[in-house]
Enzyme design. Structure first.
Site, PDB file in Angstrom:
ATOM      1  N   GLU A  17     -13.701   4.651   6.197  1.00 50.27           N
ATOM      2  CA  GLU A  17     -12.318   4.263   5.890  1.00 50.27           C
ATOM      3  C   GLU A  17     -11.343   4.917   6.865  1.00 50.27           C
ATOM      4  OE1 GLU A  17     -11.640   3.642   1.310  1.00 50.27           O
ATOM      5  OE2 GLU A  17     -12.777   5.499   1.624  1.00 50.27           O
ATOM      6  N   TYR A  39      17.192  -2.394   3.299  1.00 49.40           N
ATOM      7  CA  TYR A  39      15.756  -2.483   3.034  1.00 49.40           C
ATOM      8  C   TYR A  39      14.928  -2.603   4.302  1.00 49.40           C
ATOM      9  CZ  TYR A  39      17.108  -7.458   2.730  1.00 49.40           C
ATOM     10  OH  TYR A  39      17.640  -8.697   2.952  1.00 49.40           O
ATOM     11  N   ILE A  52      -5.117   7.632  -2.396  1.00 45.89           N
ATOM     12  CA  ILE A  52      -3.946   6.763  -2.384  1.00 45.89           C
ATOM     13  C   ILE A  52      -2.816   7.364  -3.221  1.00 45.89           C
ATOM     14  CG2 ILE A  52      -5.171   4.665  -1.742  1.00 45.89           C
ATOM     15  CD1 ILE A  52      -5.121   3.784  -4.675  1.00 45.89           C
ATOM     16  N   GLU A  53      -3.158   8.233  -4.149  1.00 47.20           N
ATOM     17  CA  GLU A  53      -2.121   8.929  -4.909  1.00 47.20           C
ATOM     18  C   GLU A  53      -1.232   9.748  -3.967  1.00 47.20           C
ATOM     19  OE1 GLU A  53      -5.656   8.545  -7.758  1.00 47.20           O
ATOM     20  OE2 GLU A  53      -5.336   8.817  -5.615  1.00 47.20           O
ATOM     21  N   LYS A  58      -5.046  -1.128  -3.033  1.00 48.87           N
ATOM     22  CA  LYS A  58      -6.115  -1.006  -2.040  1.00 48.87           C
ATOM     23  C   LYS A  58      -7.125  -2.127  -2.310  1.00 48.87           C
ATOM     24  CE  LYS A  58      -9.152   2.588  -0.165  1.00 48.87           C
ATOM     25  NZ  LYS A  58      -9.577   3.988  -0.305  1.00 48.87           N
TER      26      LYS A  58
END
Length: 126
Positions: A21, A53, A72-73, A99
């Site tokens: 990954e 934005y 991912i946290e 993900k």
């Protein structure tokens, strides 16, 4: 409080605990909700009175790809921190980080975490 939403922002990055990954990378999808007082912008029609934005997207892209996170946290928290740090009009931010190519031996749409962070209220100084 008003909100601005950015949905389905796709960013290719190198997050995950597996070596492949971090080496090969994969796409991630982000849904971002920003809370801010937009009352001035609603009356003025002036970009300077709102949360830009497009500028937020640039912050997210830079912060999200600056490091290779295991979790991912942690990546989602980095996005929250970056937005609050660079966009003072934003009072609160919520990030859902998806993900879709998580390494699981199963059929699924995506794995996701949702984190939220608010700007501290009031002075609280000494």
């Amino acid at each position: 409080m008003d909100k601005i939403q950015i949905k389905g922002l796709e960013i290719f990055a190198y997050h995950g605990v597996n070596p492949e990954e971090k080496e090969n990378g994969q796409p991630f999808l982000l849904d971002i909700t920003l809370w801010a007082d937009l009352s001035r912008a609603r009356r003025s029609d002036d970009l300077n009175d709102t949360v830009n934005y497009a500028a937020v997207r640039k912050t997210v892209q830079r912060v999200f790809t600056a490091e290779k996170y295991n979790l991912i946290e942690r990546a989602a928290q980095a996005v929250c921190d970056g937005i609050l740090g660079e966009h003072p009009q934003v009072e609160e931010v919520r990030v859902t980080l998806k993900k879709p190519e998580a390494p699981m031996n199963a059929v699924f749409d995506y794995v996701a975490v949702e984190v939220a962070e608010a700007r501290p209220k009031g002075g609280g100084g000494q």
